[in-house]
Design an enzyme around this catalytic site. Structure first.
Site, short mmCIF file in Angstrom:
data_model
loop_
_atom_site.label_atom_id
_atom_site.label_comp_id
_atom_site.label_asym_id
_atom_site.label_seq_id
_atom_site.Cartn_x
_atom_site.Cartn_y
_atom_site.Cartn_z
N GLU B 60 -5.44 -45.89 -35.58
CA GLU B 60 -4.83 -47.01 -36.32
C GLU B 60 -3.73 -46.55 -37.26
O GLU B 60 -2.70 -47.20 -37.42
CB GLU B 60 -5.90 -47.77 -37.10
CG GLU B 60 -6.77 -48.69 -36.25
CD GLU B 60 -7.80 -47.94 -35.42
OE1 GLU B 60 -7.98 -46.73 -35.64
OE2 GLU B 60 -8.42 -48.57 -34.55
N GLN B 82 -7.54 -53.72 -33.28
CA GLN B 82 -8.47 -54.40 -32.36
C GLN B 82 -9.36 -55.40 -33.10
O GLN B 82 -9.63 -56.48 -32.59
CB GLN B 82 -9.31 -53.37 -31.62
CG GLN B 82 -9.86 -53.90 -30.33
CD GLN B 82 -10.23 -52.78 -29.38
OE1 GLN B 82 -11.27 -52.16 -29.54
NE2 GLN B 82 -9.40 -52.51 -28.41
N PHE B 83 -9.79 -55.03 -34.27
CA PHE B 83 -10.46 -55.95 -35.19
C PHE B 83 -9.86 -55.70 -36.57
O PHE B 83 -9.51 -54.57 -36.90
CB PHE B 83 -11.97 -55.67 -35.26
CG PHE B 83 -12.75 -56.19 -34.10
CD1 PHE B 83 -13.49 -57.37 -34.20
CD2 PHE B 83 -12.78 -55.51 -32.90
CE1 PHE B 83 -14.22 -57.85 -33.12
CE2 PHE B 83 -13.51 -55.98 -31.82
CZ PHE B 83 -14.23 -57.15 -31.93
N ASP B 85 -11.29 -55.41 -39.17
CA ASP B 85 -12.12 -54.43 -39.86
C ASP B 85 -11.52 -53.02 -39.81
O ASP B 85 -11.68 -52.24 -40.73
CB ASP B 85 -13.52 -54.42 -39.25
CG ASP B 85 -14.11 -55.81 -39.17
OD1 ASP B 85 -15.09 -56.08 -39.86
OD2 ASP B 85 -13.56 -56.65 -38.42
N HIS B 127 -17.44 -56.11 -37.80
CA HIS B 127 -16.62 -56.90 -36.87
C HIS B 127 -16.46 -58.33 -37.38
O HIS B 127 -16.32 -59.26 -36.60
CB HIS B 127 -17.23 -56.92 -35.46
CG HIS B 127 -17.15 -55.60 -34.75
ND1 HIS B 127 -18.02 -54.58 -34.99
CD2 HIS B 127 -16.30 -55.14 -33.80
CE1 HIS B 127 -17.71 -53.54 -34.22
NE2 HIS B 127 -16.68 -53.85 -33.48
C1 LIG Z 1 -11.33 -47.12 -35.77
C2 LIG Z 1 -11.74 -47.98 -34.63
N1 LIG Z 1 -10.80 -48.52 -33.83
C3 LIG Z 1 -11.16 -49.30 -32.80
C4 LIG Z 1 -12.46 -49.57 -32.53
C5 LIG Z 1 -12.85 -50.50 -31.38
N2 LIG Z 1 -13.57 -49.72 -30.38
C6 LIG Z 1 -14.92 -49.68 -30.36
S1 LIG Z 1 -15.51 -48.58 -29.25
C7 LIG Z 1 -13.94 -48.23 -28.70
C8 LIG Z 1 -13.75 -47.22 -27.63
C9 LIG Z 1 -14.44 -45.94 -28.00
O1 LIG Z 1 -14.18 -44.96 -27.08
P1 LIG Z 1 -14.88 -43.56 -27.19
O2 LIG Z 1 -14.70 -42.97 -28.54
O3 LIG Z 1 -14.43 -42.76 -26.04
O4 LIG Z 1 -16.43 -43.90 -27.06
P2 LIG Z 1 -17.15 -44.60 -25.81
O5 LIG Z 1 -17.24 -46.05 -26.15
O6 LIG Z 1 -16.36 -44.35 -24.61
O7 LIG Z 1 -18.48 -43.96 -25.79
C10 LIG Z 1 -12.99 -48.94 -29.42
C11 LIG Z 1 -11.53 -48.85 -29.22
C12 LIG Z 1 -13.41 -49.01 -33.40
N3 LIG Z 1 -14.72 -49.23 -33.25
N4 LIG Z 1 -13.03 -48.22 -34.44
#
Ligand SMILES: Cc1ncc(C[n+]2csc(CCOP(=O)(O)OP(=O)(O)O)c2C)c(N)n1
Ligand SMILES: [Mg+2]
Lengths: 341, 324
Positions: B60, B82-83, B85, B127
């Protein structure tokens, strides 16, 4: 990315030379916790969520069970784990009860957060389980601090910190791993590299081929393991934990695996080529380990069905109780913002 | 004519600006192939290509920082969180680099940061947040919170065209619940202008975001009791429409300040100060606030229900104030 870029499989017929293979009791434990994780998450995602008994987001770690289980099974009670949202096995091994977990998902007062938070956002300091916040990678500097406290106080304790491939793109990953490396704190960083972050494939996340390649930049060892091989994970984690206990600082372990679902229950993963699912289905960590154990006679014929029966019974009982558990009182909203004595 | 949802209105606004102005581009997580977690950018990759709809790593701070850099070079980036938050992860870039640039060295930073915010969707503490006040407290930023599909479209266009950084809070609860017929022509909603959603004579409810509908529902019910609410939708918080606020207070002489955000440091506090400084003699009763309590947003449905301001809260407070 080339999914074959992983070390040879320890099972079946593996080539990894385990320094000292785990005792049979541990092998049984590994199978039990992997299968328990799978069935528990199946019930959550395919039953309770679809029945409307769980509201909000649901994330599971199908296909990734070997990572949390392999890394956590031999943890000592006083060690601390900081799981990610794909590490249900860590909660189970630490001793969080099935009832507490189901109650958490169904937003009951008896859940791990008493209804304040949902799904995987569970923790319990009595179990040395520190919950994550949604902000990916926020738990990495926190794990460094947990390790720091062990170091300052001369305690023989280690912290295990889990996160996904996508989380490593956040600044907090860099800050946390770097500080842990500089201060040589006893932390093991474990990346669940399931090759996707939501819809984003690995090559869109990082320009290096492996998450472990980053370790060099922090001056710590980085190791790639087959994340669908519970013994390989167990072996790498055991060595990293020993290193941490010996005062040599953190290790970064990258577990190559695959997310066998969408990102969450509402995502059909239409952006993932179907062949990848087929390929990784063959590497299913549970089926592989079952084969390994039966071939070696660790599990008697019929033994697997016994385990399945036991797991189903335990889960049925826990759901029955959790479903009758009360929701929190509306007034609970106002409680515990601060210390209340 | 077809009805356009709130979420589709945002999409149309971005789309039309991208068609007209090649400096406009979008960057964020999962905005390309996936079309965004809420599908705001659906279909845009195919139309505009991967250098105008850019899938980024989960970063971000880098998303906003890169938007700032591109903006300084003359582009018009739209950064998607994305959110809402997760906007906290970009706090530094927004509040220090973007917000203070023009003041320090005369260089405007025309970025838009889109942030899907708000509760009522069982999202839990991470969220569901309404983090607008961190940004309202930062001079140099603009902050908008549309409540209708018309405003969603008009304000995203105004934000894209604005020479300064705009934080655009889009309420997730409204995405698919709110729809209306939109004019075919190119329109903008000016930043800093409120709108009266219901004319009334007894009490003014000043609000924004999803709470506009809470106020309107309450107004419909109170009508039967002969209590006539005026509902003022601020639409923009920074700058906000001081004149419209004072006008409605001077008209009805009683005021309820309503928001989904928590109480201490919420926007209602600022409004109450302005009203008492500039329209005190017009008031026929205490300024009343209806807000969420000062807690994180809880997950469990009974807790979230308790947390969010409700129609019944507005009815209760309006009756008290009416009788005052
Ligand atoms: C700082 C942040 N940005 C965006 C999100 C939204 N989000 C939740 S899970 C995810 C993907 C996570 O990917 P990864 O770290 O590879 O974990 P996986 O879900 O594949 O286990 C995203 C973009 C978040 N939770 N936190
Ligand atoms: Mg991933």
């Amino acid at each position: 990315m080339n999914v074959n870029d992983v070390k040879p499989h320890a099972v079946p017929g593996g080539t990894i030379q385990l320094t000292a293979p785990p005792p049979e009791k541990t092998l049984h434990g590994m199978l039990y916790y992997m299968k328990l994780t799978r069935e528990l998450e199946f019930r959550i995602e395919r039953k309770l969520y679809r029945q409307g008994k769980i509201v909000g987001g649901v994330y599971v770690g199908r296909g990734q069970e070997a990572i949390a289980v392999g890394a956590c099974i031999d943890m000592r009670h006083e060690d601390v784990v900081c799981p990610s949202h794909r590490d249900m096995g860590a909660f189970l091994i630490r001793g969080m009860s099935l009832r507490t977990i189901f109650a958490q998902y169904m937003a009951r007062k008896t859940g791990a957060t008493r209804g304040k938070d949902g799904n995987m956002h569970m923790g319990d300091l009595n179990l040395n389980l520190v919950p994550f916040v949604s902000m990916l990678a926020d738990n990495i500097p926190v794990a460094a601090g947990i390790g720091l406290s062990f170091k300052i106080r001369g305690q023989d304790r280690v912290a295990l910190c889990f996160f996904g491939d996508g989380a490593t793109s956040r600044g907090d990953f860099h800050e946390g791993v770097n500080m842990a490396a500089v201060l040589k704190v006893p932390v093991v960083f474990i990346c669940n590299n399931n090759q996707y972050a939501y819809s984003t494939p690995l090559e869109r996340q990082m320009a290096v081929a492996n998450v472990a390649d980053r370790a060099e930049a922090y001056g710590i060892p980085g190791e790639i393991v087959d994340g669908n091989d519970v013994l390989a994970v167990w072996d790498a984690a055991a060595r990293a934990v020993e290193r941490a206990r010996g005062g040599h600082g953190p290790t970064l372990i990258e577990c190559k695996t695959f997310r066998m679902t969408g990102h969450s229950a509402h995502d059909d993963a239409g952006y993932v080529p179907r062949e990848l699912f087929e390929l990784w289905e063959e590497r299913d960590p549970i089926k592989r380990f079952e084969r390994y154990l039966t071939e070696r006679g660790v599990i008697a014929p019929g033994g697997i069905e016994e385990i399945d029966k036991r797991i189903n019974r335990e889960i049925d009982e826990a759901i029955q109780i959790a479903e009758k558990d009360p929701f929190p009182d509306p007034d609970d909203t106002l409680k515990d913002v601060y210390y209340e004595g | 004519m077809a009805l356009t949802t709130y979420v589709e209105a945002i999409r149309q606004g971005i789309w039309e600006e991208m068609e007209k102005d090649e400096r406009v581009f979008v960057l964020g997580e999962d905005v390309g192939i996936y079309g965004g977690a809420f599908k705001v950018t659906a279909g845009m990759l195919e139309r505009f290509g991967e250098w105008r709809i850019i899938d980024t790593p989960i970063s971000e701070s880098a998303i906003v920082g890169a938007a700032i850099g591109a903006a300084l070079m003359g582009m018009r980036p739209i950064a998607e969180m994305q959110f809402a938050d997760f906007i906290s992860c970009a706090f530094d870039q927004i509040t220090n680099f973007a917000a203070k640039s023009r003041y320090r060295w005369g260089a405007g930073v025309p970025i838009v940061v889109r942030a899907p915010s708000g509760g009522g969707v069982h999202g839990g503490p991470f969220h569901s947040q309404n983090p607008e006040m961190y940004y309202v407290h930062t001079p140099g930023l603009k902050v908008v919170c549309p409540s209708t599909a018309y405003d969603a479209k008009g304000l995203i266009k105004a934000a894209i065209r604005d020479p300064d950084p705009v934080i655009y809070f889009e309420h997730k609860f409204l995405y698919r619940r709110i729809k209306e017929e939109l004019p075919a022509d190119d329109f903008v909603v000016p930043i800093g202008k409120a709108a009266i959603r219901r004319h009334g004579t007894d009490i003014s409810v000043i609000t924004y975001g999803a709470m506009v509908y809470t106020a309107l529902d309450a107004a419909r019910q109170l009508e039967k009791e002969g209590i006539d609410l005026e509902v003022l939708d601020l639409r923009s918080l920074l700058p906000f429409d001081r004149e419209a606020v004072l006008d409605t207070v001077k008209k009805t002489n009683k005021v309820i300040l309503l928001h989904e955000d928590t109480r201490i440091g919420g926007f209602a506090g600022e409004l109450a100060s302005v009203i008492s400084e500039e329209a005190f003699e017009y008031l026929d009763g205490p300024i009343r606030r209806i807000t969420a309590p000062d807690t994180p947003v809880p997950y469990s449905p009974p807790l979230e229900e308790f947390f969010l301001p409700k129609v019944s809260d507005v009815i209760r407070v309006a009756r008290e104030l009416y009788a005052y």
